[in-house]
Design a protein around this motif. Sequence first.
Motif, PDB file in Angstrom:
ATOM      1  N   GLU A 284      36.168  33.928  53.629  1.00 13.95           N
ATOM      2  CA  GLU A 284      37.071  32.779  53.586  1.00 13.95           C
ATOM      3  C   GLU A 284      36.295  31.468  53.634  1.00 13.95           C
ATOM      4  N   LEU A 285      35.252  31.409  54.456  1.00 18.95           N
ATOM      5  CA  LEU A 285      34.438  30.194  54.515  1.00 18.95           C
ATOM      6  C   LEU A 285      33.709  29.970  53.194  1.00 18.95           C
ATOM      7  N   GLY A 286      33.179  31.040  52.605  1.00 17.65           N
ATOM      8  CA  GLY A 286      32.503  30.904  51.321  1.00 17.65           C
ATOM      9  C   GLY A 286      33.424  30.373  50.237  1.00 17.65           C
ATOM     10  N   LYS A 287      34.633  30.895  50.166  1.00 12.80           N
ATOM     11  CA  LYS A 287      35.612  30.439  49.180  1.00 12.80           C
ATOM     12  C   LYS A 287      36.018  28.992  49.459  1.00 12.80           C
ATOM     13  N   PHE A 288      36.148  28.662  50.730  1.00 13.81           N
ATOM     14  CA  PHE A 288      36.522  27.310  51.131  1.00 13.81           C
ATOM     15  C   PHE A 288      35.456  26.307  50.699  1.00 13.81           C
ATOM     16  N   VAL A 289      34.176  26.634  50.903  1.00 15.29           N
ATOM     17  CA  VAL A 289      33.087  25.734  50.523  1.00 15.29           C
ATOM     18  C   VAL A 289      33.105  25.461  49.020  1.00 15.29           C
ATOM     19  N   THR A 290      33.328  26.505  48.223  1.00  5.46           N
ATOM     20  CA  THR A 290      33.382  26.335  46.776  1.00  5.46           C
ATOM     21  C   THR A 290      34.478  25.346  46.383  1.00  5.46           C
ATOM     22  N   ALA A 291      35.644  25.468  47.015  1.00  7.55           N
ATOM     23  CA  ALA A 291      36.752  24.555  46.730  1.00  7.55           C
ATOM     24  C   ALA A 291      36.458  23.145  47.227  1.00  7.55           C
ATOM     25  N   GLU A 292      35.830  23.033  48.398  1.00  6.25           N
ATOM     26  CA  GLU A 292      35.541  21.729  48.977  1.00  6.25           C
ATOM     27  C   GLU A 292      34.487  20.964  48.178  1.00  6.25           C
ATOM     28  N   LEU A 293      33.545  21.681  47.571  1.00  5.13           N
ATOM     29  CA  LEU A 293      32.559  21.016  46.716  1.00  5.13           C
ATOM     30  C   LEU A 293      33.247  20.286  45.566  1.00  5.13           C
ATOM     31  N   GLN A 294      34.257  20.920  44.983  1.00  9.84           N
ATOM     32  CA  GLN A 294      35.013  20.287  43.899  1.00  9.84           C
ATOM     33  C   GLN A 294      35.856  19.126  44.429  1.00  9.84           C
ATOM     34  N   LYS A 295      36.484  19.338  45.586  1.00 10.84           N
ATOM     35  CA  LYS A 295      37.341  18.303  46.170  1.00 10.84           C
ATOM     36  C   LYS A 295      36.541  17.049  46.491  1.00 10.84           C
ATOM     37  N   TRP A 296      35.381  17.221  47.140  1.00  6.32           N
ATOM     38  CA  TRP A 296      34.589  16.053  47.536  1.00  6.32           C
ATOM     39  C   TRP A 296      33.929  15.390  46.334  1.00  6.32           C
ATOM     40  N   ALA A 297      33.607  16.145  45.314  1.00 12.14           N
ATOM     41  CA  ALA A 297      33.095  15.534  44.089  1.00 12.14           C
ATOM     42  C   ALA A 297      34.138  14.575  43.513  1.00 12.14           C
ATOM     43  N   GLN A 298      35.406  14.989  43.546  1.00 12.44           N
ATOM     44  CA  GLN A 298      36.481  14.136  43.059  1.00 12.44           C
ATOM     45  C   GLN A 298      36.668  12.918  43.954  1.00 12.44           C
ATOM     46  N   LEU A 299      36.600  13.126  45.294  1.00  9.23           N
ATOM     47  CA  LEU A 299      36.730  12.007  46.229  1.00  9.23           C
ATOM     48  C   LEU A 299      35.635  10.971  45.992  1.00  9.23           C
ATOM     49  N   VAL A 300      34.412  11.450  45.776  1.00  8.06           N
ATOM     50  CA  VAL A 300      33.287  10.529  45.544  1.00  8.06           C
ATOM     51  C   VAL A 300      33.483   9.772  44.237  1.00  8.06           C
ATOM     52  N   ARG A 301      33.919  10.491  43.186  1.00  6.68           N
ATOM     53  CA  ARG A 301      34.175   9.817  41.904  1.00  6.68           C
ATOM     54  C   ARG A 301      35.277   8.779  42.045  1.00  6.68           C
ATOM     55  N   ASP A 302      36.374   9.165  42.702  1.00  2.00           N
ATOM     56  CA  ASP A 302      37.508   8.259  42.841  1.00  2.00           C
ATOM     57  C   ASP A 302      37.145   7.011  43.658  1.00  2.00           C
ATOM     58  N   ALA A 303      36.224   7.196  44.614  1.00  4.00           N
ATOM     59  CA  ALA A 303      35.812   6.071  45.455  1.00  4.00           C
ATOM     60  C   ALA A 303      34.839   5.142  44.735  1.00  4.00           C
ATOM     61  N   GLY A 304      34.354   5.581  43.566  1.00  2.00           N
ATOM     62  CA  GLY A 304      33.421   4.753  42.820  1.00  2.00           C
ATOM     63  C   GLY A 304      32.018   4.738  43.389  1.00  2.00           C
ATOM     64  N   ILE A 305      31.652   5.788  44.138  1.00  2.00           N
ATOM     65  CA  ILE A 305      30.332   5.855  44.750  1.00  2.00           C
ATOM     66  C   ILE A 305      29.324   6.440  43.764  1.00  2.00           C
ATOM     67  N   GLN A 306      28.179   5.774  43.647  1.00  2.00           N
ATOM     68  CA  GLN A 306      27.106   6.269  42.769  1.00  2.00           C
ATOM     69  C   GLN A 306      26.104   7.058  43.607  1.00  2.00           C
ATOM     70  N   ALA A 307      25.687   8.212  43.110  1.00  2.00           N
ATOM     71  CA  ALA A 307      24.701   9.025  43.824  1.00  2.00           C
ATOM     72  C   ALA A 307      23.387   8.270  43.945  1.00  2.00           C
ATOM     73  N   GLU A 308      22.735   8.449  45.097  1.00  2.00           N
ATOM     74  CA  GLU A 308      21.464   7.749  45.348  1.00  2.00           C
ATOM     75  C   GLU A 308      20.343   8.755  45.567  1.00  2.00           C
TER      76      GLU A 308
END
Length: 308
Positions: A284-308
């Motif tokens: 369950e944790l492994g599946k959760f991490v996979t989903a959270e990676l996608q979720k946070w990628a979207q949050l970062v994009r939506d926030a307009g944050i550029q990777a450093e």
Amino acid sequence: MTAVTVSMAAEVYPSKPIRLVVPFAAGSGTDAVARLTARALGDSLHQPVLVDNRPGANGSIAAEVVAKAPPDGYTLFMTTNTTHSANPSLMKHLRYDPVKDFTPVSRMGNLPFMLVVSPSLPVKSLREFIDYAKVHPGMSYGSGNSTGIVAGATLSRMAGLNMLHVPYKSTPPAMTDVIGGQIQVMFVDFAAGIANVKAGKLHALGVTTAQRSELLPELPPLASMPELKGFDITSWNGVFAPAGTPAPIIDRLNRELVTVAGNKQYAAQFHGFGFEPFGSTPAELGKFVTAELQKWAQLVRDAGIQAE
């Protein structure tokens, strides 16, 4: 390891102290969760579990330490969405893989965040803060982890604010500077900030979760503001081992950690510093991490944050 060697190792595990690596400094929310977990886990395993704080580089220093450690069950990682959800989108040159380099053990729960401001700031509500920030551009917000970074950027974008981001190595020094008025605002986890809020050293205005938290029900969600509709950022905690750790050891650790998370004796202590505990299976944790990676990628994009 051969099957026989793995079986023998699991039968005698643990036969020496265990190291629980934490990617943030002492005094942070994750550190508080880790120390209670370590004490409880040590009691059940009959071996000391020693907390090893390795702050810096947005948690990636600690993540690398664990990723390179022997997969024998004697090095574990108590971490959050910072290293295992957000960093791949926040950092260009990440020297670990949150999926390939780790074996999931168990989720431990959620760590809600709240928006806090310096007592010197003349605001007492979310509405007053947003209105004040609009006519006072350039206010500084601090962060000690990915949740603080993304929540601050998201607030600025959604509310149309012009705020200056000041990154810190960990939460405690950022919080100290908000209290002292060197910076004006930050998002802080309940565990790290609740004592200062209750002491009046910080003013809490709202929570980052979509609904009110049972731990601080008087605080409204940021999403209750019209310009912040849909705001929902939740920090989570989980335990991982290095990739390749034998399944019997992972299973043993999972049973013990799930028991800790569900133990009523510890629940009051977890709740006391603002943590909502619950366990999971490794899968369950492994599946959760996979989903959270996608979720946070979207949050970062939506926030307009550029990777450093």
